[in-house]
Design a protein around this motif. Structure first.
Motif: not given
Length: 321
Positions: A193-195, A212-214, A248-250
């Motif tokens: 969302p919100d990209l 970091s796992g990101h 699941h966020k940017a």
């Protein structure tokens, strides 16, 4: 804040430490643009590039080049020719994966396009293994921990504009092997969302697993504007964000390069004078990053920028997984 305002703020504050064009040899009479990131395979440095005559459109080939000097790349003689646009690469396990956009014509007009994927350990003999969804570009893969593979999608349509406001979205899902990469899996990747704002579009161009796992994403972010002559201009900018896989966020979505960051040069069409179509980054020994990009749909360039994922983890190279 509107994207045009974010762009203005970036231009005021940007730090570009070096800016050069790439020189391609062995394809005289053709442009090379929208390249993959440079990569090392079995001790040699390579790059895939989109090769096309200046006066033609959607008649591209992807060719393999080797590094012969700093920012100089020479066609590998006898290398495979792929009928693809905008190549990109990932290293998954022990294999090189190369993808690009295949355009299909019908009755002399573009009918549709797909992402095609090739894999193998012999760079001169990669095997086709799957196709992405109808009308979808910019599908990207990244190797994660425990053999997992992150998959980014990029649906774009009028239906998406009506429903979400933006022209495109980016989706993300995880598979356990390349055998699971199918059009259905890509099509059904849950959206991040919100990209993008109203009438914006963009996508992922290269993804990097962080300690970091990101996942760090180098992408493009775009909008339309009107030039001084009253004609439409398509603005393509280099961007980055960090995907928090768990939520699941940017995070930290930012502009990291624009056409003005690269040396001046021609554009394939008048509406592409402000186009920088991102390839990705390669880390440098000094801690900064080489950012590669197509420019004007005619050339490719490299700029040096600060590490765009600072504070969110370091890039994990394949031999560290």
């Amino acid at each position: 804040m509107k994207l045009i305002d974010l762009r203005q703020q970036f231009e005021q504050d940007k730090k570009i430490y070096e800016s050069v064009k790439l020189d391609f040899r062995g394809v005289e009479g053709y442009d090379v643009y929208n390249v993959s990131i440079p990569f090392t395979w079995k001790g040699s440095d390579y790059i895939f590039g989109r090769v096309e005559r200046r006066g033609e459109w959607a008649r591209s080939w992807t060719r393999l080049f080797s590094r012969t000097a700093k920012d100089e790349w020479t066609l590998v003689p006898g290398s495979m020719i792929y009928q693809l646009e905008d190549p990109y690469i990932s290293i998954i396990g022990e294999q090189l994966v190369m993808g690009g956009t295949h355009v299909r014509f019908s009755e002399s007009a573009i009918d549709t396009y797909y992402g095609y994927f090739y894999k193998g350990t012999d760079i001169h003999d990669l095997y086709y293994f799957t196709t992405g969804p109808d009308y979808m570009k910019d599908i990207r893969l990244v190797e994660m921990d425990q053999g997992r593979i992150g998959v980014f999608s990029r649906p774009r349509s009028e239906e998406i504009r009506r429903k979400y406001g933006s022209e495109s979205l980016v989706g993300f899902t995880i598979i356990n092997s390349l055998d699971e990469l199918t059009a259905e899996v890509v099509e059904n990747a849950p959206y991040i969302p919100d990209l993008f704002g109203e009438n914006e579009w963009g996508g992922c161009n290269q993804a990097y697993y962080l300690d970091s796992g990101h996942i760090g994403v180098i992408g493009h972010r775009c909008y339309k504007t009107v030039g001084d002559d009253g004609q439409t201009v398509l603005v393509y900018m280099n961007s980055s964000f960090v995907l928090d896989v768990a939520s699941h966020k940017a995070l930290n979505h930012q502009i990291i390069g624009t056409r003005s960051c690269y040396p001046d040069g021609p554009a394939k069409k008048p509406d592409l004078t402000d186009c920088a179509f991102t390839s990705g980054i390669v880390m440098r020994e000094d801690g900064k990053a080489d950012l590669y990009s197509g420019i004007g749909d005619t050339e490719a360039g490299r700029i040096v920028i600060d590490y765009p994922f600072a504070g969110y983890g370091r890039i994990v190279t394949p031999n560290q997984r």
